[in-house]
Motif scaffolding. Structure first.
Motif, PDB file in Angstrom:
ATOM      1  N   THR A   1       1.630  43.332  79.441  1.00 19.34           N
ATOM      2  CA  THR A   1       0.822  42.865  78.417  1.00 19.34           C
ATOM      3  C   THR A   1       0.417  41.917  77.889  1.00 19.34           C
ATOM      4  O   THR A   1      -0.198  42.189  76.548  1.00 19.34           O
ATOM      5  CB  THR A   1       1.069  44.018  78.047  1.00 19.34           C
ATOM      6  OG1 THR A   1       2.044  44.572  76.933  1.00 19.34           O
ATOM      7  CG2 THR A   1       0.252  45.747  79.407  1.00 19.34           C
ATOM      8  N   PHE A   2       1.515  40.957  77.407  1.00 20.69           N
ATOM      9  CA  PHE A   2       1.685  40.120  76.165  1.00 20.69           C
ATOM     10  C   PHE A   2       0.778  39.296  75.504  1.00 20.69           C
ATOM     11  O   PHE A   2       0.099  39.264  75.355  1.00 20.69           O
ATOM     12  CB  PHE A   2       3.439  39.327  76.507  1.00 20.69           C
ATOM     13  CG  PHE A   2       3.650  39.165  74.708  1.00 20.69           C
ATOM     14  CD1 PHE A   2       4.795  39.331  73.791  1.00 20.69           C
ATOM     15  CD2 PHE A   2       3.250  37.411  74.512  1.00 20.69           C
ATOM     16  CE1 PHE A   2       4.707  38.327  72.895  1.00 20.69           C
ATOM     17  CE2 PHE A   2       3.735  36.610  73.605  1.00 20.69           C
ATOM     18  CZ  PHE A   2       4.592  37.534  73.223  1.00 20.69           C
TER      19      PHE A   2
ATOM     20  N   SER B   1      -2.565  47.565  73.486  1.00 20.52           N
ATOM     21  CA  SER B   1      -1.262  48.508  73.700  1.00 20.52           C
ATOM     22  C   SER B   1      -1.299  49.477  74.708  1.00 20.52           C
ATOM     23  O   SER B   1      -2.900  49.921  75.069  1.00 20.52           O
ATOM     24  CB  SER B   1      -2.351  49.067  71.893  1.00 20.52           C
ATOM     25  OG  SER B   1      -2.560  48.323  70.756  1.00 20.52           O
TER      26      SER B   1
ATOM     27  N   GLN C   1      -2.248  39.269  76.639  1.00 23.61           N
ATOM     28  CA  GLN C   1      -4.012  40.098  76.561  1.00 23.61           C
ATOM     29  C   GLN C   1      -3.498  40.842  75.062  1.00 23.61           C
ATOM     30  O   GLN C   1      -4.120  41.667  74.479  1.00 23.61           O
ATOM     31  CB  GLN C   1      -3.673  40.822  77.280  1.00 23.61           C
ATOM     32  CG  GLN C   1      -4.037  40.540  78.561  1.00 23.61           C
ATOM     33  CD  GLN C   1      -4.169  41.111  79.863  1.00 23.61           C
ATOM     34  OE1 GLN C   1      -4.086  42.348  80.174  1.00 23.61           O
ATOM     35  NE2 GLN C   1      -6.309  41.679  80.171  1.00 23.61           N
ATOM     36  N   ASN C   2      -2.264  41.212  74.694  1.00 23.21           N
ATOM     37  CA  ASN C   2      -2.178  42.070  73.469  1.00 23.21           C
ATOM     38  C   ASN C   2      -2.750  43.137  73.670  1.00 23.21           C
ATOM     39  O   ASN C   2      -3.066  44.008  72.676  1.00 23.21           O
ATOM     40  CB  ASN C   2      -3.385  41.104  71.917  1.00 23.21           C
ATOM     41  CG  ASN C   2      -1.668  40.373  70.483  1.00 23.21           C
ATOM     42  OD1 ASN C   2      -1.533  41.217  70.287  1.00 23.21           O
ATOM     43  ND2 ASN C   2      -2.309  39.012  70.766  1.00 23.21           N
TER      44      ASN C   2
ATOM     45  N   ASN D   1      -8.775  40.988  75.532  1.00 28.49           N
ATOM     46  CA  ASN D   1      -7.413  41.072  74.872  1.00 28.49           C
ATOM     47  C   ASN D   1      -7.457  41.417  73.115  1.00 28.49           C
ATOM     48  O   ASN D   1      -8.256  41.703  72.923  1.00 28.49           O
ATOM     49  CB  ASN D   1      -7.276  39.501  75.154  1.00 28.49           C
ATOM     50  CG  ASN D   1      -7.471  38.851  75.898  1.00 28.49           C
ATOM     51  OD1 ASN D   1      -6.660  39.086  77.420  1.00 28.49           O
ATOM     52  ND2 ASN D   1      -7.460  37.338  75.601  1.00 28.49           N
ATOM     53  N   GLY D   2      -6.556  42.597  72.994  1.00 30.82           N
ATOM     54  CA  GLY D   2      -6.326  43.347  72.294  1.00 30.82           C
ATOM     55  C   GLY D   2      -6.778  44.536  72.300  1.00 30.82           C
ATOM     56  O   GLY D   2      -6.451  45.647  71.588  1.00 30.82           O
TER      57      GLY D   2
END
Ligand SMILES: [Zn+2]
Ligand SMILES: [Zn+2]
Length: 345
Positions: free
Chosen positions: A279-280, A285, A282-283, A259-260
């Protein structure tokens, strides 16, 4: 002059066409010295609806400048140059931000085509072309291969690592073991990744990546592949570099990240149903697109090749004459070679 054309699905031939002329003041005419087949060309090659005589989608070359338009001052007739697949203007906001692969002056994409030919017309030549010191005869065949990768696959692999913001010490997973995936491994190493895993089922490609800096390979796919990566890394990856262009490859990339984590994607997308909302939770990019070929080559990739720091030319595992272009496509399509190079007379 001779140019490759698509004749029908699964077949490429040669046609005699007019030699290109200068049209705009910022054009150059280039005599092709080496060109090649791209993984993305195989989509057109396989297309059952391709029309006979369709211009080839080839877009990667090195060559000699034959003639320039009146506004071109950076290169002149006789110069040896990298012919990028993109045509950045060097002046717009996108180019100045280092995203010349998506130059603001172009509507849609700014890609070349028709490069599997004796001569091409190259627009936005003044900024986009990259001058190589000396002449082709000053270089070994191995070095010419590496210089040819600077027209697309090496900058594209680098772009995946750049947009995924690969940093020193990062754990990186590369999805795709073709030429771009191999170059993404080189790029992750250049940026200081501490662990680089290549997802690959082919022994020759696994070996090449391990020699270029990969620290492990994973042959499994899907959930099994994700589990294996997490086992090797002791958790998720910091960055995933997607170099295929299919939905399955994107799923694989998203699945290996913690995540991130950051996803860099450079495989030309052959899907359009990937919802950003997924993807929200899991944060993650997400960034990707067409590579900044001219920027990376001018800033550091040409130097890295000339200094022998990197050897991306190894992706060219077979060479052909232009007359044998059909075989060059066929062998790549059947995975008999990683990437086919065309040697011009
Ligand atoms: Zn390409
Ligand atoms: Zn621009």
């Amino acid at each position: 002059m001779k140019s490759a054309v698509y004749t029908k699905a699964g077949q490429v031939g040669l046609a005699s066409i007019e030699r290109p002329q200068i049209i705009e003041a910022d054009d150059a005419i280039i005599r092709i010295v080496r060109t090649c087949v791209c993984g993305s060309d195989l989509w057109s090659y396989r297309n059952p609806e391709i029309e006979e005589g369709h211009r080839n989608s080839g877009h990667e070359a090195i060559g000699i400048v034959e003639e320039v338009g009146e506004n071109v001052t950076t290169v002149k007739s006789g110069d040896f140059v990298i012919v990028p697949f993109t045509h950045g203007c060097g002046e717009c906001d996108a180019c100045r931000a280092g995203y010349d692969g998506t130059c603001d002056r172009h509507i849609g994409n700014n890609w070349s085509d028709g490069v599997q030919a004796e001569y091409i017309r190259f627009h936005y030549a003044n900024w986009a072309l990259i001058k190589i010191p000396g002449q082709p005869s000053d270089y070994t065949e191995g070095m010419l291969k590496s210089l040819l990768t600077l027209a697309d696959v090496m900058p594209t692999g680098y772009h995946a690592a750049r947009v995924a913001n690969v940093q020193k010490g990062d754990k990186v997973v590369v999805i795709g073991d073709g030429a771009v995936g191999q170059c993404a491994v080189i790029a992750a190493k250049m940026r200081g990744a501490s662990q680089i895993i290549l997802m690959s089922r082919h022994e020759d490609r696994q070996k090449m990546a391990l020699e270029s800096g990969a620290t492990a390979v994973v042959a499994e796919r899907g959930q099994e592949g994700i589990a294996k990566v997490r086992e090797i890394l002791g958790g998720g990856a910091d960055a995933a570099l997607e170099c295929v262009g299919t939905e399955a490859a994107i799923d694989q990339a998203l699945g290996v990240l913690h995540n991130g984590g950051r996803l860099g994607f450079v495989g030309v997308p052959h899907y359009n149903n990937r919802a950003l909302g997924s993807t929200f939770a899991q944060n993650i990019s997400v960034a990707g697109g067409s590579a900044s070929v001219t920027t990376y080559d001018k800033q550091f990739l040409l130097k890295a090749v000339l200094d022998g720091d990197i050897n991306p030319g190894r992706v060219f595992t077979s060479s052909y004459k232009l007359e044998d272009i059909d075989q060059a496509y066929k062998d790549m399509d059947e995975r008999k070679t990683i990437k086919s190079m065309i040697v011009m007379d």
